[in-house]
Design a protein around this motif. Structure first.
Motif, PDB file in Angstrom:
ATOM      1  N   CYS A 142      35.499  27.773  55.179  1.00 47.12           N
ATOM      2  CA  CYS A 142      35.506  29.148  55.702  1.00 47.12           C
ATOM      3  C   CYS A 142      35.625  30.171  54.582  1.00 47.12           C
ATOM      4  CB  CYS A 142      36.655  29.316  56.697  1.00 47.12           C
ATOM      5  SG  CYS A 142      36.472  28.341  58.216  1.00 47.12           S
ATOM      6  N   ALA A 143      36.431  29.853  53.576  1.00 49.26           N
ATOM      7  CA  ALA A 143      36.654  30.793  52.481  1.00 49.26           C
ATOM      8  C   ALA A 143      35.464  30.886  51.542  1.00 49.26           C
ATOM      9  CB  ALA A 143      37.902  30.379  51.704  1.00 49.26           C
ATOM     10  N   ALA A 144      34.724  29.783  51.381  1.00 46.57           N
ATOM     11  CA  ALA A 144      33.648  29.745  50.383  1.00 46.57           C
ATOM     12  C   ALA A 144      32.335  30.325  50.890  1.00 46.57           C
ATOM     13  CB  ALA A 144      33.430  28.303  49.920  1.00 46.57           C
ATOM     14  N   ALA A 145      32.155  30.384  52.189  1.00 53.08           N
ATOM     15  CA  ALA A 145      30.889  30.871  52.738  1.00 53.08           C
ATOM     16  C   ALA A 145      30.645  32.320  52.341  1.00 53.08           C
ATOM     17  CB  ALA A 145      30.898  30.730  54.251  1.00 53.08           C
ATOM     18  N   ALA A 146      29.393  32.627  52.079  1.00 50.08           N
ATOM     19  CA  ALA A 146      29.021  33.992  51.709  1.00 50.08           C
ATOM     20  C   ALA A 146      28.526  34.748  52.936  1.00 50.08           C
ATOM     21  CB  ALA A 146      27.939  33.958  50.639  1.00 50.08           C
ATOM     22  N   GLU A 147      28.323  36.058  52.763  1.00 47.11           N
ATOM     23  CA  GLU A 147      27.794  36.863  53.863  1.00 47.11           C
ATOM     24  C   GLU A 147      26.404  36.397  54.277  1.00 47.11           C
ATOM     25  OE1 GLU A 147      29.057  39.368  55.734  1.00 47.11           O
ATOM     26  OE2 GLU A 147      30.992  38.915  54.795  1.00 47.11           O
ATOM     27  N   ASP A 148      25.670  35.832  53.307  1.00 46.54           N
ATOM     28  CA  ASP A 148      24.297  35.404  53.608  1.00 46.54           C
ATOM     29  C   ASP A 148      24.209  33.928  54.018  1.00 46.54           C
ATOM     30  OD1 ASP A 148      24.585  33.940  51.242  1.00 46.54           O
ATOM     31  OD2 ASP A 148      23.488  35.387  50.027  1.00 46.54           O
ATOM     32  N   THR A 149      25.345  33.262  54.227  1.00 46.15           N
ATOM     33  CA  THR A 149      25.327  31.851  54.648  1.00 46.15           C
ATOM     34  C   THR A 149      24.897  31.769  56.108  1.00 46.15           C
ATOM     35  OG1 THR A 149      27.062  31.233  53.082  1.00 46.15           O
ATOM     36  CG2 THR A 149      26.675  29.748  54.945  1.00 46.15           C
ATOM     37  N   LYS A 150      23.790  31.091  56.347  1.00 44.89           N
ATOM     38  CA  LYS A 150      23.257  31.002  57.712  1.00 44.89           C
ATOM     39  C   LYS A 150      23.494  29.637  58.368  1.00 44.89           C
ATOM     40  CE  LYS A 150      21.464  35.129  57.794  1.00 44.89           C
ATOM     41  NZ  LYS A 150      20.002  35.328  57.719  1.00 44.89           N
ATOM     42  N   LEU A 151      23.641  28.597  57.545  1.00 45.26           N
ATOM     43  CA  LEU A 151      23.823  27.247  58.078  1.00 45.26           C
ATOM     44  C   LEU A 151      24.987  26.567  57.373  1.00 45.26           C
ATOM     45  CD1 LEU A 151      20.083  26.037  58.047  1.00 45.26           C
ATOM     46  CD2 LEU A 151      21.339  26.943  60.008  1.00 45.26           C
ATOM     47  N   VAL A 152      25.892  25.968  58.162  1.00 45.91           N
ATOM     48  CA  VAL A 152      26.998  25.174  57.623  1.00 45.91           C
ATOM     49  C   VAL A 152      26.809  23.747  58.128  1.00 45.91           C
ATOM     50  CG1 VAL A 152      29.496  24.826  57.551  1.00 45.91           C
ATOM     51  CG2 VAL A 152      28.550  27.161  57.591  1.00 45.91           C
ATOM     52  N   PHE A 153      26.542  22.819  57.223  1.00 46.42           N
ATOM     53  CA  PHE A 153      26.249  21.437  57.613  1.00 46.42           C
ATOM     54  C   PHE A 153      27.525  20.601  57.659  1.00 46.42           C
ATOM     55  CE2 PHE A 153      22.030  22.794  56.363  1.00 46.42           C
ATOM     56  CZ  PHE A 153      21.212  22.124  57.264  1.00 46.42           C
ATOM     57  N   GLY A 179      28.487  34.134  65.559  1.00 45.24           N
ATOM     58  CA  GLY A 179      27.595  35.260  65.306  1.00 45.24           C
ATOM     59  C   GLY A 179      27.194  35.422  63.863  1.00 45.24           C
ATOM     60  N   ARG A 180      27.719  34.555  62.976  1.00 46.87           N
ATOM     61  CA  ARG A 180      27.455  34.677  61.537  1.00 46.87           C
ATOM     62  C   ARG A 180      26.634  33.512  60.973  1.00 46.87           C
ATOM     63  NH1 ARG A 180      33.008  34.639  58.835  1.00 46.87           N
ATOM     64  NH2 ARG A 180      31.639  34.514  57.004  1.00 46.87           N
ATOM     65  N   ALA A 181      26.868  32.334  61.524  1.00 45.82           N
ATOM     66  CA  ALA A 181      26.171  31.150  60.998  1.00 45.82           C
ATOM     67  C   ALA A 181      26.147  30.058  62.051  1.00 45.82           C
ATOM     68  CB  ALA A 181      26.853  30.646  59.726  1.00 45.82           C
ATOM     69  N   ALA A 182      25.154  29.195  61.942  1.00 46.16           N
ATOM     70  CA  ALA A 182      25.072  28.025  62.814  1.00 46.16           C
ATOM     71  C   ALA A 182      25.857  26.879  62.188  1.00 46.16           C
ATOM     72  CB  ALA A 182      23.621  27.612  63.007  1.00 46.16           C
ATOM     73  N   ILE A 183      26.628  26.181  63.009  1.00 54.87           N
ATOM     74  CA  ILE A 183      27.337  24.975  62.558  1.00 54.87           C
ATOM     75  C   ILE A 183      26.450  23.793  62.918  1.00 54.87           C
ATOM     76  CG2 ILE A 183      29.461  23.654  62.664  1.00 54.87           C
ATOM     77  CD1 ILE A 183      29.692  26.580  61.597  1.00 54.87           C
ATOM     78  N   VAL A 184      25.810  23.217  61.918  1.00 52.01           N
ATOM     79  CA  VAL A 184      24.850  22.131  62.139  1.00 52.01           C
ATOM     80  C   VAL A 184      25.587  20.800  62.029  1.00 52.01           C
ATOM     81  CG1 VAL A 184      22.667  21.115  61.433  1.00 52.01           C
ATOM     82  CG2 VAL A 184      23.057  23.581  61.124  1.00 52.01           C
ATOM     83  N   VAL A 185      25.743  20.139  63.150  1.00 52.52           N
ATOM     84  CA  VAL A 185      26.488  18.880  63.211  1.00 52.52           C
ATOM     85  C   VAL A 185      25.482  17.728  63.201  1.00 52.52           C
ATOM     86  CG1 VAL A 185      28.230  17.548  64.449  1.00 52.52           C
ATOM     87  CG2 VAL A 185      28.247  20.061  64.575  1.00 52.52           C
ATOM     88  N   ASP A 186      25.435  17.017  62.092  1.00 53.42           N
ATOM     89  CA  ASP A 186      24.506  15.897  61.934  1.00 53.42           C
ATOM     90  C   ASP A 186      25.150  14.633  62.491  1.00 53.42           C
ATOM     91  OD1 ASP A 186      22.773  13.908  61.140  1.00 53.42           O
ATOM     92  OD2 ASP A 186      22.479  14.705  59.119  1.00 53.42           O
ATOM     93  N   GLU A 187      24.597  14.137  63.595  1.00 53.12           N
ATOM     94  CA  GLU A 187      25.166  12.983  64.296  1.00 53.12           C
ATOM     95  C   GLU A 187      24.235  11.769  64.242  1.00 53.12           C
ATOM     96  OE1 GLU A 187      27.867  15.368  67.619  1.00 53.12           O
ATOM     97  OE2 GLU A 187      25.999  14.396  68.250  1.00 53.12           O
TER      98      GLU A 187
END
Length: 554
Positions: A142-153, A179-187
């Motif tokens: 959460c702390a490292a993400a930037a304003e332009d981060t769109k995907l968190v894997f 509303g800021r980024a998609a949380i992409v859960v690779d299953e």
């Protein structure tokens, strides 16, 4: 379901304003019997017996979407089918990330395709390594993400470690990045895990995106079929990015068959057996001197840290095992990822780790014979403990087909290359192939200790071949019956009896073969298939590793 997705505004603006591609086939619904002259397709099938290969499948065939959605237990409107999860990863990066402007966030060690897809699309990669115990550091993410981060894997179970991410951590990420980024859960490995899919979270957290694949748990890696599960508003936008015709008809047919109730039941049983194999293997190796640590895993693989990983990797490769070396990956020094195979595979590998070598019976019972005469040159290689490759070339088409039947029905690997004076007669090639095959099989059997020794019978339509096989060390062949015609294909049927007689003599086996029937092709094929099935039974190794003879010698 919510009426609008909070992530819609994060989709690249140029894609949002883009009109979907309209394919010829999507302009109007088709009716049975319609004559298709709208897509410049060939009106003729490329292969006899195939149907539909000459026509494009829909971008998202309804029957495929319904079948895959049912398997994934999700609403079909939330599923996009892709060519494996790899394509879905690339699609998500292109859908959300503006090249040269946006970023994604990953937690290494991670599946390399995340970063590869980002780099290919001019997207920056932010890395937040896993903790020392390979758990996800949610606060640091959460702390490292930037304003332009769109995907968190987020990968769960993790590859290459195998550890699952708790659902509460996924929820925490969803809420932080709403509303800021998609949380992409690779299953990709979720079907091997005791945990549930995160797909149900879409109802309450519309920034959840789930990647799934049929490659792992359904054994369809070579078919390339997976998907992305997300809010239906995002599906509509993603279809603009997806290739117009991404689903090959053979893939469609194969997946529908593979997802039938009977096939799904079979693969559930296979997964359960594989997990038993994993538990057994871990217990067998975790206390070995060469092992430093076996990491917990909810997947179909385990990560093992060895005390001397270079030596272990070399030892495994030398003995025919291909493992995934992770030693050069930061934080995975000394580690190897091991996929779980059959019980015999894992028993052999555990024995290799423990003893530093394999007993002869575990090395794969191999035999080969290189026979050269004035009339022929025959090269035969067999492996009784592998099912492939099978490659036969004698210059006699029907004979090749029959030899292929032996290997297929015996469940063995067989390579035969033969050149002979077939321009004069087929006799020498058939006889010498039988001699070479018999000698190669005899070599592969070795001292025959531990084999079941006997095998038996097979019908084919109106024909019945009955065979009794004894690998007891005495070459004897008895044939009863006759063939309806003197030749099948280019093969004289008189050579069938001669083939098995030469095979019995050189294999040092007793073979009794009788045949009934009216169709010569069926009669001959039944003989070869029956021998293959009998051989399969006879070379099977018994669990007691005993010699099936009172003489204690075969």
């Amino acid at each position: 379901m919510s009426s609008a997705c909070s992530l819609l505004n994060l989709v690249r603006r140029d894609i949002r304003v883009m009109k979907p591609y309209v394919s010829a086939r999507s302009l109007s619904p088709l009716a049975e019997g319609d004559i298709l002259l709208d897509a410049n397709e060939m009106p003729y099938a490329p292969l006899v017996g195939t149907k539909g290969y000459n026509c494009y499948a829909d971008q998202q065939p309804v029957e495929l979407i319904e079948a895959v959605a049912s398997f994934f237990k999700v609403d079909p409107v939330r599923l996009l089918v892709s060519r494996g999860a790899d394509e879905a990863i690339d699609l998500l990066v292109r859908l959300f990330c503006q090249p040269g402007k946006d970023s994604i966030l990953i937690s290494p060690p991670a599946f390399p395709m995340y970063a590869r897809a980002a780099e290919l699309n001019g997207t920056r990669v932010i890395s937040v390594p896993l903790e020392i115990d390979f758990t996800l550091d949610v606060d640091s993410v959460c702390a490292a993400a930037a304003e332009d981060t769109k995907l968190v894997f987020v990968t769960t179970p993790h590859n290459p470690v195998g550890i699952s991410v708790p659902e509460e951590d996924i929820i925490k990420l969803c809420e932080h990045f709403k509303g800021r980024a998609a949380i992409v859960v690779d299953e990709a490995y979720i079907d091997f895990s005791p945990h549930s899919s995160a797909a149900h979270l879409i109802d309450s957290h519309d920034n959840v995106v789930v990647l799934r694949t049929l490659s792992k748990s359904m054994g369809l890696a070579g078919v390339r079929c997976g998907g992305v599960i997300m809010h239906q508003d995002l599906i509509k936008e993603a279809l603009k990015v997806l290739a117009v015709y991404p689903v090959p008809v053979p893939v469609l047919e194969t997946v529908l068959e593979a997802l039938s109730p009977a096939s799904c039941k079979r693969m559930r049983e296979k997964r359960a057996r594989l997990l038993v194999n994993k538990k057994w293997f871990v217990e067998r190796i975790e206390n070995l001197d060469v092992v430093e640590k076996v990491f917990p895993s909810d997947a179909n693989f385990i990560l093992v840290r060895f005390k001397d990983v270079v030596s272990i990797e070399s030892l495994a490769r030398k003995n025919g095992f291909v493992l995934r070396d992770q030693n050069n990956v930061p934080s995975l020094e000394g580690c190897i990822r091991i996929s779980i195979g059959t019980r015999s595979h894992m028993e052999a590998l555990a024995t290799l780790f423990e003893k530093g070598e394999l007993p002869e019976r575990m090395k794969g019972r191999k035999g080969e014979c290189l026979r050269r005469t004035k009339e022929t040159g025959i090269d035969v290689k067999v492996n009784l403990d592998r099912v492939e490759p099978i490659s036969v070339s004698t210059g006699i088409g029907f004979f090749d087909h029959m030899l292929d039947q032996i290997a297929t029905h015996a469940g063995i690997s067989l390579k035969i290359e033969a050149q002979g004076d077939t321009h004069i007669d087929l006799h020498h090639s058939v006889e010498d192939t039988a001699i070479a095959l018999g000698q190669a099989l005899a070599q592969a059997l070795g001292d025959k200790r531990g084999i079941e020794r006997y095998g038996f019978t097979l019908p084919m339509d109106e024909s019945l071949a009955q065979i009794a096989l004894d690998l007891g060390g005495r070459g004897m062949f008895v044939f009863k019956g006759s063939f309806a015609a003197a030749q099948v294909g280019e093969l004289p049927t008189i050579l069938v009896e001669h083939f098995f007689r030469s095979l019995a003599e050189n294999l040092q086996a007793t073979i009794h073969l009788s045949i009934e029937g009216a169709d010569t092709h069926h009669q001959v094929e039944a003989c070869f298939k029956a021998f293959g099935r009998a051989l399969r039974m006879a070379v099977e190794q018994n669990k007691k590793d005993m010699c099936v003879s009172t003489k204690r010698l075969l």
